[in-house]
Design a protein around this motif. Structure first.
Motif, short mmCIF file in Angstrom:
data_model
loop_
_atom_site.label_atom_id
_atom_site.label_comp_id
_atom_site.label_asym_id
_atom_site.label_seq_id
_atom_site.Cartn_x
_atom_site.Cartn_y
_atom_site.Cartn_z
N HIS A 610 44.36 38.14 32.91
CA HIS A 610 44.56 37.89 31.48
C HIS A 610 44.14 36.47 31.10
O HIS A 610 43.71 36.23 29.96
CB HIS A 610 46.02 38.13 31.09
CG HIS A 610 46.28 37.92 29.64
ND1 HIS A 610 47.04 36.87 29.15
CD2 HIS A 610 45.84 38.61 28.56
CE1 HIS A 610 47.06 36.94 27.84
NE2 HIS A 610 46.36 37.98 27.45
N ALA A 611 44.27 35.54 32.03
CA ALA A 611 43.84 34.17 31.73
C ALA A 611 42.33 34.09 31.53
O ALA A 611 41.83 33.20 30.85
CB ALA A 611 44.27 33.24 32.87
N GLU A 612 41.61 35.05 32.11
CA GLU A 612 40.15 35.04 32.03
C GLU A 612 39.62 35.90 30.88
O GLU A 612 38.60 35.57 30.28
CB GLU A 612 39.57 35.54 33.36
CG GLU A 612 39.90 34.62 34.54
CD GLU A 612 39.47 35.21 35.87
OE1 GLU A 612 39.00 36.37 35.89
OE2 GLU A 612 39.62 34.51 36.90
N HIS A 613 40.30 37.00 30.57
CA HIS A 613 39.82 37.91 29.53
C HIS A 613 40.88 38.97 29.26
O HIS A 613 41.80 39.15 30.07
CB HIS A 613 38.52 38.59 29.96
CG HIS A 613 38.62 39.29 31.28
ND1 HIS A 613 38.07 38.80 32.44
CD2 HIS A 613 39.27 40.44 31.65
CE1 HIS A 613 38.34 39.61 33.45
NE2 HIS A 613 39.07 40.62 32.99
N PRO A 614 40.78 39.71 28.16
CA PRO A 614 41.70 40.84 27.96
C PRO A 614 41.57 41.85 29.10
O PRO A 614 40.48 42.11 29.59
CB PRO A 614 41.24 41.43 26.62
CG PRO A 614 40.57 40.31 25.92
CD PRO A 614 39.90 39.51 27.00
N ILE A 615 42.68 42.41 29.49
CA ILE A 615 42.73 43.27 30.68
C ILE A 615 42.06 44.62 30.40
O ILE A 615 42.25 45.22 29.33
CB ILE A 615 44.18 43.46 31.14
CG1 ILE A 615 44.71 42.10 31.64
CG2 ILE A 615 44.30 44.50 32.24
CD1 ILE A 615 46.18 42.10 31.98
N THR A 616 41.30 45.11 31.37
CA THR A 616 40.51 46.33 31.23
C THR A 616 40.91 47.34 32.30
O THR A 616 41.65 47.03 33.25
CB THR A 616 39.02 46.04 31.36
OG1 THR A 616 38.76 45.59 32.71
CG2 THR A 616 38.57 44.95 30.39
N VAL A 617 40.37 48.54 32.17
CA VAL A 617 40.54 49.56 33.20
C VAL A 617 40.00 49.05 34.53
O VAL A 617 40.59 49.28 35.60
CB VAL A 617 39.85 50.87 32.78
CG1 VAL A 617 39.76 51.84 33.96
CG2 VAL A 617 40.60 51.53 31.62
N ASP A 618 38.87 48.35 34.50
CA ASP A 618 38.29 47.82 35.74
C ASP A 618 39.24 46.83 36.42
O ASP A 618 39.32 46.79 37.65
CB ASP A 618 36.95 47.15 35.45
CG ASP A 618 35.87 48.16 35.10
OD1 ASP A 618 36.04 49.35 35.41
OD2 ASP A 618 34.86 47.75 34.48
N ASP A 619 39.94 46.03 35.62
CA ASP A 619 40.92 45.10 36.20
C ASP A 619 42.04 45.86 36.90
O ASP A 619 42.48 45.48 38.00
CB ASP A 619 41.52 44.21 35.10
CG ASP A 619 40.52 43.24 34.51
OD1 ASP A 619 39.66 42.75 35.25
OD2 ASP A 619 40.60 43.00 33.29
N MET A 620 42.51 46.93 36.25
CA MET A 620 43.59 47.72 36.84
C MET A 620 43.15 48.32 38.18
O MET A 620 43.91 48.32 39.16
CB MET A 620 44.01 48.82 35.88
CG MET A 620 44.45 48.34 34.50
SD MET A 620 46.05 47.54 34.46
CE MET A 620 47.13 48.96 34.21
N ARG A 621 41.92 48.83 38.23
CA ARG A 621 41.39 49.40 39.47
C ARG A 621 41.27 48.32 40.55
O ARG A 621 41.61 48.55 41.72
CB ARG A 621 40.03 50.04 39.22
CG ARG A 621 39.41 50.65 40.49
CD ARG A 621 37.98 51.08 40.28
NE ARG A 621 37.85 52.05 39.20
CZ ARG A 621 37.30 51.78 38.02
NH1 ARG A 621 36.84 50.56 37.75
NH2 ARG A 621 37.21 52.71 37.10
N GLU A 622 40.80 47.15 40.19
CA GLU A 622 40.64 46.07 41.16
C GLU A 622 41.99 45.67 41.76
O GLU A 622 42.10 45.42 42.97
CB GLU A 622 39.98 44.86 40.49
CG GLU A 622 39.66 43.73 41.45
CD GLU A 622 38.90 42.59 40.78
OE1 GLU A 622 38.85 41.50 41.38
OE2 GLU A 622 38.35 42.80 39.67
#
Length: 881
Positions: A610-622
């Protein structure tokens, strides 16, 4: 199809996942039963044999199967399931009946070999009986198996009691069960106030768990209060305070007086109760019996956790929540979950289902997933819902408060394929069935050595009764079906609070942007014990004294007092088996939490993303695929400080630039985990009894983290060396050297060529056709692997292994899902194996590769998306139409 009221269809995508459409709810479940039987009837049949104590009817004469059958008959799973069916809501019973009718439509007229080649293999050994019709109770009995495998801390209870006989010091044993590190790791509900109070913008919640209530349950005639307001009449009405902590009565640890002293003083109160031969024999018999059950959902050992988290729209790219879940359960072929969609063509009060997700073959409905308005995920709450009671048994009587009471008894006959039937007598006290009776040698166990101050009664022995809240009929099936049609947070909570067993952390998100959490469960309130002369703690951490009613359960925690939260200030909720609230709020739930290493890592990764960008589906997978090892961060710097020989140092050098992650190709991970296993063995195996060895999971992370601060603690001393008193650094050096030698033998002399995946492998086996005693041809047909696996124990990508055994995977993410509440068709999912239970079917293992790599698939939900993904379609019409 006979019994259908109207037409129905099943649309399957290119992985064979069925999306079922019908005009009415009973047709929907009738077709679900048909489809589940078509895909996995053998698995369903094995499950019902296990849950009815009839596994011997399938596998023939087998000591393990017979012991498992004896245990299930003793616990009475089938009888409890029958009562649950009788008290279920009218709609639940009708859906169970429709589901069973669909199963029976499929199996009618088909031979065993047509239903599954697995039957053909089993019949080469013994003639099997005819396939029996499916019943609603067959479905409900599976919920008992779920509750059993997710039952929480009974292993810890028995381990404490068995260890005292060897260690002889309760404070040293307490070091092996450290308190939850509240100052280091966040809880699920962090700092919430009383129910409904505002603690910040939009935050509502209840820390819960402080108040207990005496008396029966809904099954005993009470009515449950409303989940949102707490109004109404709870069947258990009288409050009691939280359990008294009896730990102060334990004798302190004596320090090591000389460099050659290998023992410490006795903790009189605890050791005198549990270290007698009578108690140890009975507890050993009980433990061996309890370990006999096949891991039908997952092992109760390390790895039986789960990850789930939900992120509010303020933190996401879409402005609406994202929800992720990956339950960690035992590995199997096929995997434990069955993917399905259930869709009423027109959603109405009469046909309210429009839901998709993961269920169990044999069970109607969806257990984890989403409908058109809400999504939910489950992780194990792991409340302490079991207690063992030591009982003074003479013949068919037992003692309590100086009175002689009659055991309740019943006879059970177990059929054995190709052999003679076996009849057992099941005996129970007021605390539950005597599980120590399951093994034949228990009758001779413990006829002497009563507790101090009592006469030797040679006609008296100890039995071990199991008090388990899931043996009281519950409402879990009502909960699942109501959850499938919930539309908002209040209706979600009303459904979830009926999930009495297995009790789960349930996270929530909806299309309106709300997120939340609810803890359900039938959680016992314990008596205070003998506060004047406390022989053992009365808080459920040790087996209880059955002959003193002050140790009895006094009721259950009220539903309105169970923890919950809605829209917390943080913008996310993480439920990865860590403590729910602070120590005051969770005293009633358990003392044996997961220690929060996974949850804290997920929190750090969410904050970083979240500090880097709005959270995405790809973030959740990572995040789901993160392999960072938290114990390595603490331990590696201390390993690097040690001076070793050049041969060992060439392996230690792998750790210098290691980032503490554990992909399959990591040489550093291979070496570190081998050092970790050696370290645990050298430190603890000399003193701990058989059956209680360090598995290397999160509790042992915390144990070692604390011991590292005490370099001369007695645990470091290896009792197997008579002339040396080892300290921390000596044990570290020995572990490093021993690990270097082992990996040289297993993986070669050059450390740079080592690979974690060469050690850490997962094999998917079909019950009961797995194992070493199965012919190679059969094994190759039914079982898959071994495959190289990333991650490890108490790591977010939790391919767990047992450090007291080998590096083979014992539990893993049983599935993964990510739900996008802004666009449900943008959600992602993957299963452990495939939807089919037939080894020649292309969908038997077509998701394994993606699952291992951390990949996932599109999850179509809306009618247009499902049609666009269609690979084939089945149509059903009413018979005679």
């Amino acid at each position: 199809m006979a019994g259908l009221a109207g037409p129905a269809s099943v649309i399957r995508d290119d992985r064979g996942v069925p999306q079922i459409y019908a005009d009415n709810a009973t047709d929907l479940f009738r077709v679900q039963g048909y489809v589940n039987a078509q895909d996995r009837f053998f698995e369903m049949d094995v499950r019902r044999h296990v849950t009815a104590g009839r596994l011997s009817e399938l596998v023939g004469s087998n000591d393990d199967a017979l012991t498992a059958d004896k245990l299930v008959r003793t616990l009475g799973w089938r009888e409890v399931a029958t009562k649950e069916y009788e008290q279920a809501s009218e709609s639940t019973r009708s859906y169970l009946e429709a589901y069973a009718a669909g199963v029976n439509t499929y199996i009618k007229g088909r031979s065993k070999s047509e239903l599954s080649v697995s039957y053909s293999v089993l019949e080469r050994k013994n003639k099997l009986g005819d396939i029996e019709p499916w019943t609603p109770v067959d479905s409900l009995a599976w919920l008992k198996a779920m509750a059993w495998d997710l039952r929480s801390n009974y292993d810890e209870e028995l381990n404490r009691a068995s260890a005292i006989n060897v260690v002889r010091n309760a404070d040293r044993i307490a070091q092996l069960f450290p308190e939850y590190p509240y100052d280091e790791h966040a809880t699920i509900i962090d700092g919430q106030a009383a129910a409904g109070n505002q603690t910040g913008s939009g935050t509502k919640g209840n820390a819960g768990g402080n108040n207990g209530n005496a008396g029966g349950s809904k099954a005993d005639g009470g009515t449950e209060g409303d989940a949102k307001t707490g109004t109404g009449t709870d069947a258990n009405t009288s409050d009691s305070t939280s359990t008294e902590d009896a730990s102060a009565s334990l004798v302190p640890t004596a320090t090591k007086t000389t460099q050659t002293t290998k023992t410490s003083t006795t903790a009189e109160n605890v050791a005198d109760v549990y270290s007698s031969q009578a108690a140890q024999d009975a507890l050993t018999s009980a433990n061996k019996a309890l370990q006999s059950l096949p891991d039908v959902v997952g092992s109760s050992s390390e790895g039986n956790g789960s990850n789930s988290w939900v992120v509010a729209g303020d933190l996401t790219e879409t402005g609406l929540p994202l929800l992720a879940n990956d339950p960690h359960l035992g590995v199997s072929m096929p995997g434990v979950w069955s993917q399905v969609g259930l869709h009423c063509n027109t959603v109405s009060a009469d046909c309210p289902f429009d839901v998709s997700g993961y269920s169990f073959a044999g069970l109607p409905g969806v257990v984890i997933g989403h409908n058109a308005r809400i999504s939910w995920g489950l992780t194990n709450l792991a409340p302490d819902v079991t207690d063992f009671f030591l009982e003074k048994v003479t013949g068919d009587t037992y003692q309590q408060d100086g009175k002689t009471l009659q055991l309740t008894t019943r006879d059970e006959t177990i059929k054995v394929a190709g052999g003679d039937p076996v009849t057992i007598k099941v005996r129970s006290t007021k605390h539950g069935p005597l599980v120590s009776d399951v093994l034949s040698d228990v009758a001779e166990a413990g006829k002497t050595s009563p507790v101090p101050g009592e006469k030797v009664l040679r006609s008296t022995s100890y039995g071990v009764a199991l008090n388990w809240s899931a043996l009281t009929p519950g409402t879990a099936m009502d909960a699942i079906l109501e959850l499938d049609v919930a539309e908002d947070f209040p209706s979600f909570r009303r459904a979830v609070t009926k999930l009495d067993a297995p009790a789960q952390n349930v996270i929530y998100a909806d299309v309106d942007g709300n997120i939340g959490y609810q803890a359900p469960g039938r959680i016992p309130v314990r008596g205070t014990g003998d506060t004047q002369n406390q022989k053992v703690p009365a808080d459920g951490t040790w087996p209880q004294i059955g002959w003193d009613s002050r140790y009895d359960w006094t009721g259950y925690v009220k539903k309105r007092d169970l923890p919950w939260v809605e829209n917390p200030q943080s913008g996310y909720i993480i439920a990865a088996n860590q403590a729910v609230t602070g120590p005051d709020g969770t005293a009633q739930i358990t003392s044996d939490w997961d220690y929060g290493y996974r949850s804290e890592r997920i929190k750090d990764l969410l904050d970083k993303a979240h500090a880097e960008h709005p959270i995405t589906v790809d973030d959740m997978r990572e995040i789901q695929n993160d392999t960072y090892n938290p114990i390595a961060e603490m331990l590696v710097p201390m390993l690097l400080e040690q001076k070793t020989d050049d041969f060992t140092q060439s392996a230690v050098d792998l750790l210098k630039d290691w980032d503490f992650t554990q992909p399959t190709d990591s040489a550093a991970a291979a070496y570190f985990n081998t050092v970790w296993a050696k370290l645990l063995d050298l430190t603890f195996s000399d003193e701990l009894p058989e059956g209680f060895k360090p598995d290397g999971g999160d509790r042992w992370f915390e144990v070692v983290r604390e011991l590292m601060k005490q370099p001369r603690d007695e645990w470091w001393d290896d009792g197997r060396t008579d002339d040396v008193v080892e300290t921390r650094d000596e044990v570290l050096r020995r572990a490093m050297t021993s690990a270097r030698l082992e990996l040289t033998q297993r993986l070669g002399k050059d450390p740079s060529k080592w690979r974690w995946g060469k050690l850490h492998r997962v094999t998917l086996e079909q019950t009961p056709l797995g194992g070493d005693d199965v012919p190679d041809l059969v094994s190759k047909l039914f079982n898959k692997g071994p495959y190289e696996a990333p991650g490890g124990s108490s790591i977010v990508n939790a391919f767990s292994w047992d450090a007291s055994g080998d590096f083979s995977v014992t539990a893993a993410p049983s599935m993964r899902m990510i739900v996008d509440l802004s666009n449900l068709d943008n959600s992602r999912w993957v299963n452990q194996t495939g939807v089919s239970g037939h080894p020649w079917d292309k969908h038997y293992d077509d998701q394994v590769s993606a699952w291992l790599k951390g990949e996932d698939f599109a999850w179509p939900f809306t009618a247009d998306a499902v049609k666009a993904a269609k690979d084939e379609e089945q149509t059903f019409k009413p018979e005679g139409s």
